[in-house]
Scaffold this motif. Structure first.
Motif, PDB file in Angstrom:
ATOM      1  N   GLN A 174       0.941  -1.335   0.139  1.00  0.00           N
ATOM      2  CA  GLN A 174       0.070   0.060  -0.056  1.00  0.00           C
ATOM      3  C   GLN A 174       0.838   1.249  -0.086  1.00  0.00           C
ATOM      4  OE1 GLN A 174      -2.459  -0.702   3.298  1.00  0.00           O
ATOM      5  NE2 GLN A 174      -4.277  -1.443   2.168  1.00  0.00           N
ATOM      6  N   ARG A 195      -6.142   2.693   2.341  1.00  0.00           N
ATOM      7  CA  ARG A 195      -6.367   1.151   2.532  1.00  0.00           C
ATOM      8  C   ARG A 195      -7.222   0.507   1.294  1.00  0.00           C
ATOM      9  NH1 ARG A 195     -10.939   2.295   7.297  1.00  0.00           N
ATOM     10  NH2 ARG A 195     -12.383   3.505   6.103  1.00  0.00           N
ATOM     11  N   THR A 198      -4.246  -1.556  -3.105  1.00  0.00           N
ATOM     12  CA  THR A 198      -3.206  -2.434  -2.575  1.00  0.00           C
ATOM     13  C   THR A 198      -2.490  -3.149  -3.778  1.00  0.00           C
ATOM     14  OG1 THR A 198      -3.955  -2.910  -0.581  1.00  0.00           O
ATOM     15  CG2 THR A 198      -2.423  -4.440  -1.358  1.00  0.00           C
TER      16      THR A 198
END
Length: 219
Positions: A174, A195, A198
């Motif tokens: 990330q 978040r 990724t």
């Protein structure tokens, strides 16, 4: 071992790049070739008559399934045969169908709609999106941006602080790691992607991937 002559009759003008995933090889950002050395599928270089697309060999990205291919190309909208100037040329991100070689979608990969710029690095993200680090040559100096693309649209972007000059970058997990010059000092900086973003760890998700479908760092 089976040898296939890609330059003599398979992939004309193929560049020095190779991506492998889902039983397919993406050669020189110009053709998909089956792992068993079958008939190559050449990629379309036009956009329906409205301009010319010249493939950029790297980065070339493939999802775990081997499709679509995510590629970059230099774009010139002129149709009069006159070469584009540096300010007229754009860089586009294209999703390409490996079965037909046709473009599924295409989007301008530079952060400014008018100013020229450079794409430094890109990576597939989990869920099928693409992260791109690119800059724009603005009158007040270069400005680098982290951008996110999905299904032919820019879905997010964030500028790097100040106006650094980028030397290299890599996406991992990330985070984005960037080597840059800021105020005359060379630095290594890390930026969180958030978040919801990724990097993919299967297929050929970055410039350096591997046939085992796992990302491999460049030696």
């Amino acid at each position: 071992m089976k040898l296939s002559a890609l330059l003599d009759g398979g992939v004309p003008e193929g560049g020095a790049s190779l991506a492998i995933a889902g039983g397919r090889l993406l050669v020189g950002a110009r053709a998909f070739v089956p792992e068993d050395g079958g008939v190559p599928v050449l990629l379309s270089e036009g956009d329906g008559g409205a301009g010319v697309r010249v493939p950029i060999a790297e980065p070339a990205l493939l999802s775990p399934a081997g499709q679509p291919g995510q590629l970059f190309a230099r774009a010139c909208a002129r149709t009069d045969g006159v070469p584009c100037t540096a300010r007229e040329e754009r860089v586009v991100l294209r999703a390409v169908d490996p079965e037909s070689g046709h473009v599924v979608w295409e989007v301008d990969a530079l952060p400014d709609e008018v100013a020229p710029g450079t794409v430094y690095e890109a990576a597939l993200l989990q869920g099928g999106a693409v992260a791109v680090l690119a800059d724009a040559e603005l009158p007040e100096g270069p400005q680098a941006w982290i951008q996110f693309f999905a299904r032919g649209a820019r879905v997010g972007s964030c500028p790097l602080p100040s106006r650094p000059r980028v030397a290299g970058a890599a996406f991992l997990g990330q985070h984005l790691y960037v080597v840059l010059s800021r105020d005359g000092v060379w630095r290594l900086e890390s930026y969180g992607l958030g978040r919801d973003f990724t990097t993919e760890d299967r297929g050929w998700p970055q410039r350096h991937g591997g046939p085992s479908r796992m990302r491999i760092e460049s030696p």
